[in-house]
Design a protein around this motif. Sequence first.
Motif, PDB file in Angstrom:
ATOM      1  N   MET A 271       0.839  -1.190   0.000  1.00 14.62           N
ATOM      2  CA  MET A 271       0.000   0.000   0.000  1.00 14.62           C
ATOM      3  C   MET A 271       0.882   1.251   0.000  1.00 14.62           C
ATOM      4  O   MET A 271       2.105   1.178   0.189  1.00 14.62           O
ATOM      5  N   ASP A 272       0.269   2.408  -0.192  1.00 14.11           N
ATOM      6  CA  ASP A 272       0.997   3.676  -0.172  1.00 14.11           C
ATOM      7  C   ASP A 272       1.223   4.123   1.273  1.00 14.11           C
ATOM      8  O   ASP A 272       0.765   5.164   1.722  1.00 14.11           O
ATOM      9  N   ILE A 273       1.946   3.273   1.995  1.00 17.01           N
ATOM     10  CA  ILE A 273       2.145   3.445   3.426  1.00 17.01           C
ATOM     11  C   ILE A 273       3.590   3.107   3.746  1.00 17.01           C
ATOM     12  O   ILE A 273       4.170   2.197   3.159  1.00 17.01           O
ATOM     13  N   LEU A 274       4.175   3.835   4.704  1.00 17.19           N
ATOM     14  CA  LEU A 274       5.474   3.445   5.254  1.00 17.19           C
ATOM     15  C   LEU A 274       5.227   2.847   6.623  1.00 17.19           C
ATOM     16  O   LEU A 274       4.678   3.504   7.515  1.00 17.19           O
ATOM     17  N   LEU A 275       5.602   1.575   6.787  1.00 21.98           N
ATOM     18  CA  LEU A 275       5.456   0.895   8.067  1.00 21.98           C
ATOM     19  C   LEU A 275       6.796   0.902   8.789  1.00 21.98           C
ATOM     20  O   LEU A 275       7.833   0.653   8.174  1.00 21.98           O
ATOM     21  N   PRO A 276       6.800   1.163  10.087  1.00 20.70           N
ATOM     22  CA  PRO A 276       8.064   1.213  10.833  1.00 20.70           C
ATOM     23  C   PRO A 276       8.673  -0.167  10.992  1.00 20.70           C
ATOM     24  O   PRO A 276       8.029  -1.188  10.767  1.00 20.70           O
ATOM     25  N   ALA A 277       9.930  -0.184  11.400  1.00 20.98           N
ATOM     26  CA  ALA A 277      10.614  -1.442  11.681  1.00 20.98           C
ATOM     27  C   ALA A 277       9.827  -2.247  12.704  1.00 20.98           C
ATOM     28  O   ALA A 277       9.192  -1.679  13.597  1.00 20.98           O
ATOM     29  N   GLY A 278       9.864  -3.582  12.592  1.00 19.19           N
ATOM     30  CA  GLY A 278       9.009  -4.396  13.433  1.00 19.19           C
ATOM     31  C   GLY A 278       9.722  -5.296  14.422  1.00 19.19           C
ATOM     32  O   GLY A 278       9.094  -5.850  15.311  1.00 19.19           O
ATOM     33  N   GLN A 279      11.029  -5.455  14.335  1.00 15.87           N
ATOM     34  CA  GLN A 279      11.714  -6.383  15.208  1.00 15.87           C
ATOM     35  C   GLN A 279      11.734  -5.857  16.645  1.00 15.87           C
ATOM     36  O   GLN A 279      11.837  -4.671  16.884  1.00 15.87           O
ATOM     37  N   GLU A 280      11.622  -6.775  17.604  1.00 13.11           N
ATOM     38  CA  GLU A 280      11.720  -6.457  19.034  1.00 13.11           C
ATOM     39  C   GLU A 280      10.650  -5.480  19.495  1.00 13.11           C
ATOM     40  O   GLU A 280      10.809  -4.777  20.482  1.00 13.11           O
ATOM     41  N   HIS A 281       9.540  -5.445  18.797  1.00 17.16           N
ATOM     42  CA  HIS A 281       8.470  -4.482  19.031  1.00 17.16           C
ATOM     43  C   HIS A 281       7.394  -5.114  19.909  1.00 17.16           C
ATOM     44  O   HIS A 281       7.051  -6.282  19.730  1.00 17.16           O
ATOM     45  N   VAL A 282       6.842  -4.351  20.877  1.00 17.27           N
ATOM     46  CA  VAL A 282       5.700  -4.849  21.654  1.00 17.27           C
ATOM     47  C   VAL A 282       4.432  -4.056  21.343  1.00 17.27           C
ATOM     48  O   VAL A 282       3.412  -4.227  22.007  1.00 17.27           O
ATOM     49  N   TYR A 283       4.480  -3.203  20.359  1.00 16.56           N
ATOM     50  CA  TYR A 283       3.307  -2.562  19.757  1.00 16.56           C
ATOM     51  C   TYR A 283       2.349  -1.939  20.773  1.00 16.56           C
ATOM     52  O   TYR A 283       1.177  -2.289  20.832  1.00 16.56           O
ATOM     53  N   HIS A 284       2.877  -1.000  21.528  1.00 18.61           N
ATOM     54  CA  HIS A 284       1.950  -0.144  22.275  1.00 18.61           C
ATOM     55  C   HIS A 284       1.028   0.567  21.294  1.00 18.61           C
ATOM     56  O   HIS A 284      -0.160   0.752  21.560  1.00 18.61           O
ATOM     57  N   GLN A 285       1.588   0.976  20.175  1.00 15.05           N
ATOM     58  CA  GLN A 285       0.804   1.515  19.066  1.00 15.05           C
ATOM     59  C   GLN A 285       1.246   0.851  17.769  1.00 15.05           C
ATOM     60  O   GLN A 285       2.406   0.453  17.626  1.00 15.05           O
ATOM     61  N   VAL A 361      -8.489  -0.024   5.634  1.00 14.44           N
ATOM     62  CA  VAL A 361      -7.283   0.717   5.248  1.00 14.44           C
ATOM     63  C   VAL A 361      -6.832   0.314   3.849  1.00 14.44           C
ATOM     64  O   VAL A 361      -6.555   1.173   2.994  1.00 14.44           O
ATOM     65  N   SER A 362      -6.757  -0.981   3.590  1.00 15.00           N
ATOM     66  CA  SER A 362      -6.307  -1.426   2.270  1.00 15.00           C
ATOM     67  C   SER A 362      -7.303  -1.020   1.188  1.00 15.00           C
ATOM     68  O   SER A 362      -6.904  -0.647   0.076  1.00 15.00           O
ATOM     69  N   GLY A 363      -8.604  -1.040   1.518  1.00 11.02           N
ATOM     70  CA  GLY A 363      -9.613  -0.606   0.556  1.00 11.02           C
ATOM     71  C   GLY A 363      -9.484   0.858   0.220  1.00 11.02           C
ATOM     72  O   GLY A 363      -9.654   1.272  -0.940  1.00 11.02           O
ATOM     73  N   PHE A 364      -9.155   1.663   1.223  1.00  8.01           N
ATOM     74  CA  PHE A 364      -8.959   3.099   0.997  1.00  8.01           C
ATOM     75  C   PHE A 364      -7.838   3.334  -0.002  1.00  8.01           C
ATOM     76  O   PHE A 364      -7.987   4.100  -0.958  1.00  8.01           O
ATOM     77  N   PHE A 365      -6.701   2.660   0.181  1.00  6.43           N
ATOM     78  CA  PHE A 365      -5.565   2.900  -0.698  1.00  6.43           C
ATOM     79  C   PHE A 365      -5.744   2.242  -2.061  1.00  6.43           C
ATOM     80  O   PHE A 365      -5.152   2.690  -3.043  1.00  6.43           O
ATOM     81  N   SER A 366      -6.534   1.197  -2.117  1.00  5.03           N
ATOM     82  CA  SER A 366      -6.798   0.570  -3.411  1.00  5.03           C
ATOM     83  C   SER A 366      -7.539   1.516  -4.344  1.00  5.03           C
ATOM     84  O   SER A 366      -7.423   1.432  -5.565  1.00  5.03           O
ATOM     85  N   GLN A 367      -8.288   2.448  -3.759  1.00  2.14           N
ATOM     86  CA  GLN A 367      -9.062   3.397  -4.554  1.00  2.14           C
ATOM     87  C   GLN A 367      -8.262   4.629  -4.941  1.00  2.14           C
ATOM     88  O   GLN A 367      -8.685   5.419  -5.783  1.00  2.14           O
ATOM     89  N   GLU A 368      -7.101   4.792  -4.299  1.00  2.00           N
ATOM     90  CA  GLU A 368      -6.282   5.962  -4.595  1.00  2.00           C
ATOM     91  C   GLU A 368      -5.459   5.711  -5.860  1.00  2.00           C
ATOM     92  O   GLU A 368      -4.763   4.713  -5.977  1.00  2.00           O
ATOM     93  N   LYS A 369      -5.545   6.604  -6.812  1.00  3.27           N
ATOM     94  CA  LYS A 369      -4.866   6.423  -8.097  1.00  3.27           C
ATOM     95  C   LYS A 369      -3.488   7.079  -8.140  1.00  3.27           C
ATOM     96  O   LYS A 369      -2.604   6.663  -8.874  1.00  3.27           O
ATOM     97  N   GLU A 370      -3.310   8.138  -7.361  1.00  3.89           N
ATOM     98  CA  GLU A 370      -2.069   8.886  -7.443  1.00  3.89           C
ATOM     99  C   GLU A 370      -1.008   8.267  -6.536  1.00  3.89           C
ATOM    100  O   GLU A 370      -1.327   7.649  -5.530  1.00  3.89           O
TER     101      GLU A 370
END
Length: 381
Positions: A271-285, A361-370
């Motif tokens: 998707m048109d998203i930047l996801l942060p690094a995931g290792q050693e993460h406990v995902y408070h957010q 979220v994925s549906g939103f970006f699937s509709q974005e053309k730019e």
Amino acid sequence: MSSEPMIPMVDTLAWHGLIQKELKQAATRVLDSGRYLMGEEVAAFEREVGEFLQASKAVSCANGTDALILALSAAGLGPGDEVITTPFTFFATAEAIVRVGATPVFVDIEPETFNVNPVLIQEAISERTRAVLVVHLFGLPARIQEIQLLCEERSLLLIEDCAQSFGASVNDKMTGTVGDLGCFSFFPSKNLGGFGDGGLVTAKTESMAEQLRVLRNHGSRIQYQHECVGYNSRLDEMQAALLRVKLKHISRYNEERKKVAEYYRSCLQGMDILLPAGQEHVYHQFTLLTDQRDQLKECLSREGISSAIYYPMPLHLQPVFKGLPMRQDLFVAEQVAQHCLSLPIFPGMQSSQVSRVAETVSGFFSQEKEDSTYWLAGAIS
């Protein structure tokens, strides 16, 4: 508007559903004891947290902000001292520095982790620098071992803000045990969340732990004898008893968070998203970056899905710090603040809820053309 039930950022009732009996038993135990401050529950909680974290010493206090203030105070920081920290965090981090009379010095963050950039810490050190206050933001540890080596080389104190990283580790060392002091919050939404306010400081030495105990109790070791001006910052027995229950389940809770995050990642790749690094993460957010942030937030709201912006304004732009001189450009923090959005994530989150968020979220970006990620390609790296 969606007819589906609202998905909150955190659902504490779902989170606590399986341990209600244990929680009620713990609460009743405190009520039956007649002891509400600095009793057996607090002592046991400090001991059990220390064992879980493998920390030398653990000293509880009233809240996470007090944990920061007590740590800075116990370390002897005050007027004339500078403390290097991140501009992309909750206000309490810098607020505590100012509260003890020291000056925060902000350095920029890494776009991949949202955490402070160790290379820029090196550049910001001056003759007045006494400490580095590192935040493990959103549950992902900062590059703490690199920062520890730097602090050792330059004879600086290292203090960890672990308000959002309880249970996260780096090379088998828990956050909060690498630096000289580690500060934790038990605000209800935190990974180890209480039922009101609560906090704790870990310390490497008994002398520092004893100073923390004195400071949290009006500067007193002996009743009615005060050796310094301290604070009234005690964790109460009820909070300690309830937190002891949740501490037994914290590893499972963090695993549940990781599973939600893994599903989000699997659905949002490409998707048109930047996801942060995931290792050693406990995902408070679970926080993503997109230049369609406001539109995505509105779309989620229409579908009955909560989202949050942590944080819309970096600390160096806050009105209270308007006159604070800046030594570095803080472009990354400013860009991240303009593009970040956090999705619901909590223990007890139902698979149908997770799917609904990811599909929306994925549906939103699937509709974005730019191509909406031009700035992510290198402009903030």
